[in-house]
Design a protein around this motif. Structure first.
Motif, PDB file in Angstrom:
ATOM      1  N   GLU A 133      40.285  50.871  40.208  1.00 32.67           N
ATOM      2  CA  GLU A 133      40.114  49.500  40.687  1.00 32.67           C
ATOM      3  C   GLU A 133      40.142  48.528  39.521  1.00 32.67           C
ATOM      4  OE1 GLU A 133      36.435  49.366  42.744  1.00 32.67           O
ATOM      5  OE2 GLU A 133      37.172  50.363  44.546  1.00 32.67           O
ATOM      6  N   SER A 134      39.539  48.946  38.396  1.00 26.71           N
ATOM      7  CA  SER A 134      39.512  48.104  37.202  1.00 26.71           C
ATOM      8  C   SER A 134      39.246  49.018  36.006  1.00 26.71           C
ATOM      9  CB  SER A 134      38.423  47.035  37.323  1.00 26.71           C
ATOM     10  OG  SER A 134      38.395  46.226  36.172  1.00 26.71           O
ATOM     11  N   ILE A 135      40.315  49.544  35.424  1.00 27.08           N
ATOM     12  CA  ILE A 135      40.190  50.553  34.380  1.00 27.08           C
ATOM     13  C   ILE A 135      39.479  50.001  33.143  1.00 27.08           C
ATOM     14  CG2 ILE A 135      41.483  52.000  32.767  1.00 27.08           C
ATOM     15  CD1 ILE A 135      43.582  52.365  34.953  1.00 27.08           C
ATOM     16  N   ASN A 136      39.815  48.802  32.734  1.00 22.68           N
ATOM     17  CA  ASN A 136      39.285  48.243  31.488  1.00 22.68           C
ATOM     18  C   ASN A 136      38.043  47.383  31.662  1.00 22.68           C
ATOM     19  OD1 ASN A 136      41.394  49.399  29.918  1.00 22.68           O
ATOM     20  ND2 ASN A 136      42.765  47.740  30.576  1.00 22.68           N
ATOM     21  N   HIS A 137      37.694  47.080  32.901  1.00 23.09           N
ATOM     22  CA  HIS A 137      36.535  46.219  33.169  1.00 23.09           C
ATOM     23  C   HIS A 137      35.648  46.879  34.237  1.00 23.09           C
ATOM     24  CE1 HIS A 137      38.325  42.989  30.795  1.00 23.09           C
ATOM     25  NE2 HIS A 137      39.462  43.227  31.430  1.00 23.09           N
ATOM     26  N   PRO A 138      34.780  47.803  33.843  1.00 25.24           N
ATOM     27  CA  PRO A 138      33.961  48.528  34.826  1.00 25.24           C
ATOM     28  C   PRO A 138      33.078  47.626  35.671  1.00 25.24           C
ATOM     29  CG  PRO A 138      33.189  48.931  32.578  1.00 25.24           C
ATOM     30  CD  PRO A 138      34.516  48.261  32.465  1.00 25.24           C
ATOM     31  N   GLY A 139      32.722  46.458  35.163  1.00 27.23           N
ATOM     32  CA  GLY A 139      31.882  45.537  35.929  1.00 27.23           C
ATOM     33  C   GLY A 139      32.553  44.991  37.169  1.00 27.23           C
ATOM     34  N   LYS A 140      33.850  45.236  37.308  1.00 27.22           N
ATOM     35  CA  LYS A 140      34.584  44.756  38.483  1.00 27.22           C
ATOM     36  C   LYS A 140      34.795  45.840  39.532  1.00 27.22           C
ATOM     37  CE  LYS A 140      37.055  41.123  35.941  1.00 27.22           C
ATOM     38  NZ  LYS A 140      38.391  40.559  35.581  1.00 27.22           N
ATOM     39  N   ARG A 141      34.246  47.031  39.286  1.00 24.23           N
ATOM     40  CA  ARG A 141      34.333  48.114  40.267  1.00 24.23           C
ATOM     41  C   ARG A 141      33.173  48.017  41.248  1.00 24.23           C
ATOM     42  NH1 ARG A 141      34.725  52.675  35.596  1.00 24.23           N
ATOM     43  NH2 ARG A 141      36.450  51.734  34.414  1.00 24.23           N
ATOM     44  N   ASN A 142      33.299  48.659  42.406  1.00 21.58           N
ATOM     45  CA  ASN A 142      32.195  48.564  43.376  1.00 21.58           C
ATOM     46  C   ASN A 142      31.117  49.625  43.167  1.00 21.58           C
ATOM     47  OD1 ASN A 142      33.399  50.864  44.409  1.00 21.58           O
ATOM     48  ND2 ASN A 142      34.024  49.938  46.347  1.00 21.58           N
ATOM     49  N   ARG A 143      31.445  50.692  42.403  1.00 21.12           N
ATOM     50  CA  ARG A 143      30.441  51.712  42.109  1.00 21.12           C
ATOM     51  C   ARG A 143      30.540  52.138  40.653  1.00 21.12           C
ATOM     52  NH1 ARG A 143      32.000  52.301  47.219  1.00 21.12           N
ATOM     53  NH2 ARG A 143      30.449  52.730  48.830  1.00 21.12           N
ATOM     54  N   LEU A 144      29.380  52.364  40.049  1.00 16.62           N
ATOM     55  CA  LEU A 144      29.322  52.804  38.657  1.00 16.62           C
ATOM     56  C   LEU A 144      28.442  54.043  38.569  1.00 16.62           C
ATOM     57  CD1 LEU A 144      28.716  49.363  36.873  1.00 16.62           C
ATOM     58  CD2 LEU A 144      30.878  50.609  37.028  1.00 16.62           C
TER      59      LEU A 144
END
Length: 223
Positions: free
Chosen positions: A16-27
């Motif tokens: 969903e966002s490889i370089n910006h984990p803060g833009k994913r829905n789950r971490l």
């Protein structure tokens, strides 16, 4: 098969966002979570965080607004042998949508949150002195575990919470809130090693009570 499906799902989320984990829905990867919490790069896309603190090599010193950019956060789980997530207080209105909140050894002294959508609250061995001040509609809350939170002095109104209440070894808690007697779906009440506890409500009106633990409550006079 379960592990393959899990890994496939995680890879889809990662893309969903490889370089910006803060833009994913789950971490869930500790390095991604470290980056998001340390640098305060979370966004409204995040709905779930699950951090194994045993995998974090150093403490994460968060600022007080670490969760303020995550209004859709529904699942927050910090787990492990030692707390690595350090913050003195939280600003804004965090956790308004959270259903599951798990944070052992939490360093916060107060947890003044909107708890009306909480289903499970697991915060053992914390430094919390009191939870929220106001009366909240806790009809969704099924499980409360605050055991060994030795600084806990004050409980909120739990009259609409259900099922499971664990307050073992909360040594600073001398009285329990009167709302405990109205937990009519309470199944387990555990007050093990509450040495400072002096009294309880005169009756508990639960038709579902299965377990009641008082061992070590050496100063309990009235029940």
């Amino acid at each position: 098969m379960h592990d393959l499906l899990r890994d496939m799902g995680r890879e889809i989320v990662r893309k969903e966002s490889i370089n910006h984990p803060g833009k994913r829905n789950r971490l869930w990867h500790h390095k991604d979570i470290y980056q998001v919490l340390k640098k305060n790069t979370g966004t409204e896309a995040i709905e779930g965080i699950s951090l194994d603190m045993n995998k974090v090599n150093r403490e994460i010193h968060m600022n007080s607004y670490a969760f303020s950019k995550m209004p859709k956060l529904r699942f927050l789980r910090f787990y492990g042998d030692k707390n690595k997530c350090m913050v003195s207080h939280l600003e804004g209105v965090p956790f308004a949508e959270v259903r599951h909140l798990e944070w052992p050894q939490c360093p916060l002294k107060t947890l003044n949150i909107c708890a009306e959508k909480l289903v499970s609250l697991k915060m053992p061995c914390t430094k919390v002195e009191q939870l929220w001040d106001d009366v909240q509609n806790l009809v969704n809350l099924k499980e409360i575990d605050l055991h060994s939170s030795r600084s806990l002095r004050k409980l909120p109104d739990f009259s609409q919470a259900e099922n499971f209440l664990r307050l073992d070894s909360c040594l600073s808690l001398t009285v329990t809130h009167s709302s405990i007697q109205y937990l009519n779906k309470l199944e387990v009440l555990s007050l093990h090693r509450r040495e400072s506890l002096r009294s309880l409500p005169t009756s508990i009106h639960s038709k579902c009570l299965k377990e009641l633990h008082f061992s070590g409550c050496s100063n309990l006079k009235n029940f």
